[in-house]
Design a protein around this motif. Structure first.
Motif: not given
Length: 100
Positions: A14-41
């Motif tokens: 359960r913990q591994i599954s929960s951590l995997s979901r959190e990691l996927a959510a963090l990756k998605k958030a980082a990709a969104k932020r990176g895209g926004a920073y790239y577009e601003e630059g």
């Protein structure tokens, strides 16, 4: 009744599954932020280029006129032009060598 090791395995799964979901959510958030920073630059660079092109465009006729005048002077006085060119190259070489 389940043994202690079975409960621990279930907890870990359960913990591994929960951590995997959190990691996927963090990756998605980082990709969104990176895209926004790239577009601003990219937008900032485009604005700076447009501003620079506007400033240079206004002064381009005067720069061309001055360049033609300098070219004419250089053609009339080739020895002086060569001496000034050598002096500039010497100054650049001295500056670069003194930084070492």
């Amino acid at each position: 009744m389940a043994s202690f090791s079975d409960m621990t395995d279930l907890d870990l799964d359960r913990q591994i599954s929960s951590l995997s979901r959190e990691l996927a959510a963090l990756k998605k958030a980082a990709a969104k932020r990176g895209g926004a920073y790239y577009e601003e630059g990219r937008q900032a660079a485009q604005d700076a280029y447009s501003d620079l092109a506007g400033r240079i465009g206004e002064h381009l006729p005067a720069l061309r006129s001055h360049a033609r005048a300098i070219e004419g002077t250089a053609r009339r006085h080739p020895a002086t032009t060569a001496a000034i060119g050598l002096a500039v190259v010497g100054l650049l070489a001295a500056t670069l060598l003194s930084r070492r």
